[in-house]
Design a protein around this motif. Structure first.
Motif, short mmCIF file in Angstrom:
data_model
loop_
_atom_site.label_atom_id
_atom_site.label_comp_id
_atom_site.label_asym_id
_atom_site.label_seq_id
_atom_site.Cartn_x
_atom_site.Cartn_y
_atom_site.Cartn_z
N TYR A 1 -10.28 -4.86 3.21
CA TYR A 1 -10.20 -3.51 3.49
C TYR A 1 -8.92 -2.74 2.63
CZ TYR A 1 -6.91 -3.88 6.96
OH TYR A 1 -5.37 -3.99 7.90
N PHE A 2 -8.27 -3.77 2.78
CA PHE A 2 -6.45 -3.90 2.72
C PHE A 2 -6.87 -3.46 1.36
CE2 PHE A 2 -2.43 -6.04 0.95
CZ PHE A 2 -1.46 -4.29 1.43
N SER A 3 -7.01 -4.10 0.35
CA SER A 3 -7.19 -4.45 -1.19
C SER A 3 -8.42 -3.41 -1.28
CB SER A 3 -7.57 -6.07 -1.28
OG SER A 3 -6.75 -7.07 -1.29
N GLU A 4 -8.69 -2.68 -1.19
CA GLU A 4 -9.90 -1.88 -0.75
C GLU A 4 -8.69 -0.28 -0.89
OE1 GLU A 4 -14.18 -3.55 0.05
OE2 GLU A 4 -13.20 -2.55 0.82
N ASP A 5 -8.44 -0.52 -0.52
CA ASP A 5 -6.95 0.83 -0.03
C ASP A 5 -6.26 0.45 -0.58
OD1 ASP A 5 -8.70 1.56 2.27
OD2 ASP A 5 -7.25 0.77 3.93
N VAL A 6 -5.73 -0.26 -1.74
CA VAL A 6 -4.56 -0.44 -2.16
C VAL A 6 -5.42 -0.29 -4.10
CG1 VAL A 6 -3.02 -1.98 -3.56
CG2 VAL A 6 -2.78 -1.95 -1.17
N TYR A 7 -6.42 -0.88 -4.67
CA TYR A 7 -7.01 -1.02 -5.81
C TYR A 7 -7.44 1.14 -5.57
CZ TYR A 7 -10.11 -0.76 -8.72
OH TYR A 7 -11.38 -0.50 -10.13
N LYS A 8 -7.51 2.28 -4.76
CA LYS A 8 -8.21 3.48 -4.49
C LYS A 8 -6.49 3.93 -5.28
CE LYS A 8 -11.57 2.44 -1.74
NZ LYS A 8 -12.22 2.84 0.53
N LYS B 1 -3.16 4.42 -9.89
CA LYS B 1 -3.19 4.89 -11.22
C LYS B 1 -3.76 3.41 -11.70
CE LYS B 1 -0.76 8.60 -8.83
NZ LYS B 1 0.37 10.02 -8.95
N GLY B 2 -4.24 4.23 -13.18
CA GLY B 2 -4.15 3.50 -14.22
C GLY B 2 -5.83 3.14 -14.27
N ASN B 3 -5.54 2.35 -15.88
CA ASN B 3 -7.09 1.59 -15.83
C ASN B 3 -7.02 -0.18 -16.15
OD1 ASN B 3 -7.92 4.11 -16.69
ND2 ASN B 3 -7.52 4.44 -18.76
N ASN C 1 1.01 -1.23 -0.08
CA ASN C 1 0.06 -0.30 0.45
C ASN C 1 1.24 0.84 -0.22
OD1 ASN C 1 0.79 -0.06 2.31
ND2 ASN C 1 -1.02 -0.12 3.71
N ILE C 2 2.18 1.06 0.46
CA ILE C 2 3.07 2.77 0.58
C ILE C 2 2.94 2.73 -0.70
CG2 ILE C 2 5.30 2.93 0.97
CD1 ILE C 2 4.32 1.30 3.48
N TYR C 3 3.35 1.45 -1.43
CA TYR C 3 4.03 1.64 -3.23
C TYR C 3 2.64 1.46 -4.32
CZ TYR C 3 8.37 2.12 -0.83
OH TYR C 3 9.21 2.25 0.06
N ALA C 4 1.80 1.43 -3.55
CA ALA C 4 0.82 0.96 -5.31
C ALA C 4 0.13 2.04 -6.07
CB ALA C 4 -0.82 0.68 -3.97
N ASP C 5 0.54 3.26 -5.89
CA ASP C 5 0.73 4.45 -6.87
C ASP C 5 1.28 4.25 -7.84
OD1 ASP C 5 2.62 5.08 -5.06
OD2 ASP C 5 1.68 7.64 -5.20
N GLU C 6 2.59 3.16 -7.22
CA GLU C 6 3.95 3.57 -8.18
C GLU C 6 4.44 2.02 -9.49
OE1 GLU C 6 7.37 3.77 -6.09
OE2 GLU C 6 6.80 5.29 -4.74
N ILE C 7 2.60 1.64 -9.14
CA ILE C 7 2.67 -0.03 -10.07
C ILE C 7 2.13 0.23 -11.37
CG2 ILE C 7 1.53 -2.11 -10.18
CD1 ILE C 7 1.44 -2.02 -7.03
N GLU C 8 2.90 -0.30 -12.18
CA GLU C 8 2.72 -0.02 -13.24
C GLU C 8 1.57 -0.90 -14.97
OE1 GLU C 8 5.90 1.83 -15.22
OE2 GLU C 8 5.74 4.26 -14.30
N THR C 9 1.94 -2.50 -14.01
CA THR C 9 1.73 -3.23 -14.38
C THR C 9 0.97 -3.77 -14.36
OG1 THR C 9 2.41 -4.54 -12.28
CG2 THR C 9 4.00 -4.23 -14.78
#
Length: 74
Positions: free
Chosen positions: A26-33, A36-38, A4-12
Motif C-alpha cells: 500500500y505504501f508504494s501504491e499511495d506514493v505512486y498515486k 505527479k508527472g510521467n 509520502n509527505i513529499y511525493a508530489d514534489e519529486i521531479e526525478t
C-alpha cells in the motif's frame, strides 16, 4: 522524513517495485498515486512478498531495473 509527505514534489524519475503480497505494498501504491508527472512507474511482482525482492534472484526484475536506469539516467 516519510517520502509520502513529499511525493508530489519529486521531479526525478522513480521506479517503485513491490511484491504483490507484500504487507507494505500500500505504501508504494499511495506514493505512486500522489506523484505527479510521467516519469514514474509502479511495478508489482506477482506472487512475491516483501523479502522475495531481497534474496530470490529469480524474482528480482533485474532487466526492468536496468531498462529503467538506461532510459532515465542520462
Amino acid at each position: 522524513m516519510p517520502i509520502n509527505i513529499y511525493a508530489d514534489e519529486i521531479e526525478t524519475p522513480v521506479l517503485l517495485i513491490h511484491g504483490e503480497k507484500a504487507h507494505s505494498r500500500y505504501f508504494s501504491e499511495d506514493v505512486y498515486k500522489k506523484m505527479k508527472g510521467n516519469n514514474k512507474e509502479l511495478l508489482i511482482i506477482p506472487g512475491a512478498v516483501h523479502t522475495d525482492l531481497y534474496d530470490h534472484m529469480d524474482v528480482i526484475p533485474f532487466a526492468k531495473i536496468a531498462e529503467f536506469f538506461k532510459t532515465n539516467l542520462k
